[in-house]
Write an enzyme that holds these catalytic residues in place. Structure first.
Site, short mmCIF file in Angstrom:
data_model
loop_
_atom_site.label_atom_id
_atom_site.label_comp_id
_atom_site.label_asym_id
_atom_site.label_seq_id
_atom_site.Cartn_x
_atom_site.Cartn_y
_atom_site.Cartn_z
N ARG A 1 4.28 -1.73 -5.73
CA ARG A 1 3.79 -0.36 -5.62
C ARG A 1 4.62 0.51 -4.65
O ARG A 1 4.11 1.00 -3.63
CB ARG A 1 2.30 -0.35 -5.24
CG ARG A 1 1.46 -1.20 -6.16
CD ARG A 1 -0.01 -1.05 -5.93
NE ARG A 1 -0.55 0.13 -6.57
CZ ARG A 1 -1.82 0.51 -6.49
NH1 ARG A 1 -2.67 -0.19 -5.78
NH2 ARG A 1 -2.25 1.59 -7.11
N LYS B 1 -13.42 7.51 -9.58
CA LYS B 1 -12.83 7.22 -8.26
C LYS B 1 -11.42 7.80 -8.17
O LYS B 1 -11.07 8.49 -7.21
CB LYS B 1 -12.77 5.71 -8.04
CG LYS B 1 -11.87 5.30 -6.88
CD LYS B 1 -11.58 3.81 -6.85
CE LYS B 1 -10.57 3.30 -7.82
NZ LYS B 1 -9.26 2.92 -7.35
N ASN B 2 -10.59 7.52 -9.18
CA ASN B 2 -9.19 7.92 -9.07
C ASN B 2 -9.02 9.44 -9.12
O ASN B 2 -8.17 10.00 -8.45
CB ASN B 2 -8.35 7.22 -10.14
CG ASN B 2 -8.19 5.73 -9.82
OD1 ASN B 2 -8.47 5.31 -8.71
ND2 ASN B 2 -7.77 4.95 -10.80
N ASP C 1 -5.73 -0.85 -15.94
CA ASP C 1 -6.97 -1.11 -15.19
C ASP C 1 -8.03 -1.81 -16.04
O ASP C 1 -9.00 -2.34 -15.50
CB ASP C 1 -7.54 0.21 -14.65
CG ASP C 1 -6.53 0.92 -13.78
OD1 ASP C 1 -5.96 0.27 -12.90
OD2 ASP C 1 -6.29 2.12 -14.01
N CYS D 1 -4.92 -2.15 -3.34
CA CYS D 1 -5.08 -3.47 -3.96
C CYS D 1 -3.72 -4.14 -4.11
O CYS D 1 -2.73 -3.49 -4.44
CB CYS D 1 -5.75 -3.33 -5.33
SG CYS D 1 -7.54 -3.32 -5.27
N ARG E 1 -14.91 -1.04 -3.91
CA ARG E 1 -13.91 0.04 -3.80
C ARG E 1 -14.03 1.03 -4.95
O ARG E 1 -13.67 2.19 -4.80
CB ARG E 1 -12.50 -0.55 -3.83
CG ARG E 1 -12.18 -1.46 -2.68
CD ARG E 1 -10.76 -1.94 -2.79
NE ARG E 1 -9.90 -0.78 -2.53
CZ ARG E 1 -8.69 -0.83 -2.03
NH1 ARG E 1 -8.18 -2.00 -1.72
NH2 ARG E 1 -7.98 0.25 -1.84
#
Ligand code: EPU
Length: 426
Positions: free
Chosen positions: A121, A22-23, A304, A116, A396
């Site tokens: 952030r 995903k990233n 993560d 999220c 997600r």
């Protein structure tokens, strides 16, 4: 609203073909607008963050079609310069389009990003770097207004090795006049993937994967075909699923070195870890031992994986200590694990875990993506049924998590909360 109903207690055995990252895919999709022509991305994960990103790109004239994991993307007719708040807010990487779109369009208006809720952030490093390269950026009522004539090369020193800022600035610099050097750059694998992709499109980049990256600007980038590598975080989650259920799971199609930090902690905890050319197998036939974890940028223990690992340590033998150093509030799973009979005590960014023999099924709610994964893992190991709410967070970043877990022998199904009779306010 959907929930996942997990019946625990069955050891998981088997192999998982790990989906695309995903990233990595999100970073490629931010940079795709730098090139003109057609780009083909294969092995793209079917997760909601990718769909959200594509809808945002559409607003800037990007056309795409999607056939079974392959995305055909056409950026020939970029247009517009404003994005709707609701297309930007759900994901943080919407912001990483600022530099690339600015390089192509000269001006842009982009609402501040979301993502999220795991910490503040900030995007200060992104903004400073873009400004050093010549962008004029103002924030007005939560919306960034930016303009540039042409980006110019700059010497950028990142205060922290942010993955996102490194990706954003590296990709923007590919179309700058002159040379950009990023010092204290992130060495996360997704930075290397992005550099490989940009080089495929015609960019000149040296040093990605080290802490100093040099980008020699070119006049234009084209299209090309690129395969999204396997997701190291989904892979790590399946390996932990094997360990927490005292089974044996093999993650296939991956780069084993990406699992080194998680693998070495599992070894220390008493699991068996085997490594092949493109696979890793984790087996555990007993209760694992407590360990100490401190999250660090790559190649350290990934933030993560902190929440999924905490789920495993909740049932380990002894007292574990988990310290989160990347985000201030990545701890929404802790109270939920305690609802399941865990004994976790959180102080600031540290969690002290007294491992319990078994967790008990309960109704729990995901507070973010990886917290959701942690609760599913806990449910797989628990006695009885666990119902995990807020499944949209899991969607997600996990590509068909249920089917993959079922193929390993898990009992897990998705139902609506009405069907399951679950009280969502719990
Ligand atoms: N930071 C700043 N200023 C900035 C940018 C970052 O202070 O301008 C700080 C952050 O607050 C954080 C640290 O730097 O404390 C690291 O953040 P980084 O920028 O590296 O993270 P990111 O690019 O926003 C990506 C992943 C995250 C993953 C981190 C670290 C994506 C879409 N997200 O985020 O993934 O945790 O790198 O590896 O690529 C997830 O997949 O669950 C996830 C959150």
């Amino acid at each position: 609203m959907n929930v996942l109903r997990v019946t625990g207690g069955t050891p998981l055995f088997g192999e998982v073909d790990v989906p695309g990252s995903k990233n990595a895919a999100l970073a490629l999709l931010s940079s795709v607008v730098l090139g003109s022509g057609q780009t083909i991305l294969t092995n793209v994960p079917d997760v909601s963050d990718i769909h959200i990103k594509l809808r945002l790109l559409e607003q800037f004239g990007v056309r795409f079609s999607w056939h079974e994991g392959t995305l055909f993307i056409d950026t020939d007719n970029l247009e517009g310069w404003e994005a709707d708040e609701e297309r930007v807010r759900p994901i943080r990487t919407s912001f990483y389009l600022l530099g690339p779109l600015l390089a192509r369009l000269g001006r842009i208006k982009l609402p501040a990003p979301g993502g999220c809720k795991i910490g503040a952030r900030p995007v200060d490093l992104h903004l400073k770097g873009l400004q050093q390269m010549g962008a004029r950026i103002e924030l007005d009522s939560g919306v960034y207004m930016a303009e540039v004539d042409r980006f110019r090369g700059a010497n950028i020193v990142l205060e922290v090795p942010s993955a996102g800022a490194t990706q954003h600035l590296m990709s923007t610099a590919t179309l700058a006049d002159g040379v950009t050097v990023i010092t204290n750059a992130s060495i996360e694998p997704e930075v290397v993937t992005l550099a490989e992709y940009l080089i495929r499109l015609g960019a000149r980049i040296e040093g990605a994967g080290t802490t100093t990256i040099s980008i020699m600007g070119v006049n234009e980038l084209g299209g090309g075909e690129f395969r999204v590598p396997a997701d190291r975080l989904q892979a790590g989650t399946y390996l932990l699923a094997g360990a927490i259920t005292r089974g044996s799971v093999t993650a296939r199609g991956i780069l084993p070195e990406h699992q080194a930090a998680v693998g070495s902690k599992l070894l220390e905890a008493g699991a068996d870890v085997e490594v092949g050319p493109d696979w890793v197998r984790v087996s555990a036939n007993k209760r694992l031992d407590a360990v100490k974890i401190k999250t660090m940028p790559y190649p350290g223990f990934p933030t993560d994986m902190q929440q999924p690992m905490t789920a495993l340590l909740a049932t380990a033998n002894g007292t574990s200590f988990v310290e989160e150093t990347i985000y201030e509030s990545r701890s929404g799973h802790v109270s939920q694990l305690n609802r399941m009979g865990g004994s976790l005590d959180q102080k600031g960014n540290a969690t002290l875990i007294e491992g319990v023999e078994t967790l008990q099924g309960a109704y729990v709610e995901a507070s973010d993506l990886r917290a959701g994964a942690a609760l599913v893992l806990a449910g797989l190991a628990a006695e009885g049924e666990t119902v995990v709410g807020n499944v949209h967070y899991i969607d997600r970043g996990y590509d068909d998590l249920e089917a993959r877990l079922v193929s390993l022998g898990a009992t897990i199904e998705r139902t609506s909360d009405q069907e399951s009779g679950t009280v969502l306010s719990g």
